[in-house]
Design an enzyme around this catalytic site. Sequence first.
Site, PDB file in Angstrom:
ATOM      1  N   LYS A  60       0.693  -1.397  -0.083  1.00  0.00           N
ATOM      2  CA  LYS A  60      -0.046  -0.052   0.047  1.00  0.00           C
ATOM      3  C   LYS A  60       0.866   1.370   0.013  1.00  0.00           C
ATOM      4  O   LYS A  60       0.500   2.177  -0.512  1.00  0.00           O
ATOM      5  CB  LYS A  60      -0.999   0.071   1.191  1.00  0.00           C
ATOM      6  CG  LYS A  60      -2.027  -1.155   1.124  1.00  0.00           C
ATOM      7  CD  LYS A  60      -2.981  -1.115   2.583  1.00  0.00           C
ATOM      8  CE  LYS A  60      -3.800  -2.239   2.183  1.00  0.00           C
ATOM      9  NZ  LYS A  60      -4.258  -2.313   3.409  1.00  0.00           N
ATOM     10  N   HIS A 110       1.197  -5.938  17.677  1.00  0.00           N
ATOM     11  CA  HIS A 110      -0.016  -6.858  17.809  1.00  0.00           C
ATOM     12  C   HIS A 110      -0.468  -6.682  19.222  1.00  0.00           C
ATOM     13  O   HIS A 110       0.258  -6.699  20.170  1.00  0.00           O
ATOM     14  CB  HIS A 110       0.304  -8.451  17.281  1.00  0.00           C
ATOM     15  CG  HIS A 110       1.368  -8.875  17.985  1.00  0.00           C
ATOM     16  ND1 HIS A 110       1.319  -9.368  19.221  1.00  0.00           N
ATOM     17  CD2 HIS A 110       2.754  -9.203  17.668  1.00  0.00           C
ATOM     18  CE1 HIS A 110       2.486  -9.979  19.610  1.00  0.00           C
ATOM     19  NE2 HIS A 110       3.199  -9.665  18.703  1.00  0.00           N
TER      20      HIS A 110
END
Length: 124
Positions: A60, A110
């Site tokens: 991206k 995370h």
Amino acid sequence: MEIFGIGTDIIEIHRIKKNIENEKFIKKIFTENEIEYFKKRKMKRESIAATFSAKEAVSKSIGTGIRGFNFIDIEILRDEKGKPYVKSYGGFKKFCIDNNIYEIKLTLSHCKEYATATAIALSN
């Protein structure tokens, strides 16, 4: 130095859990070096999910997504202190050369349910 682009991605860790049991999936998405890293980490799904998210964020950051190259053309490794970095191969490497992208900064994170990554592509 100029920012070529920024990319971010987030994934639910439980989604990757199903796929990591599939050897075909692992070999299609991850390089041998990445797989070795996962094995050293006892195939922890949060590490695998964060690496997958990083590949998405990197794609991206250059504005293409995974087009013109494969997931294994983007390699996410860690230095001796655990800091992630990107190596490029194949079509992804060619895109970076053609667009003067000399580095991609990367951060991973995370928690119990999610893994996320942010990438910043730098060009001359």
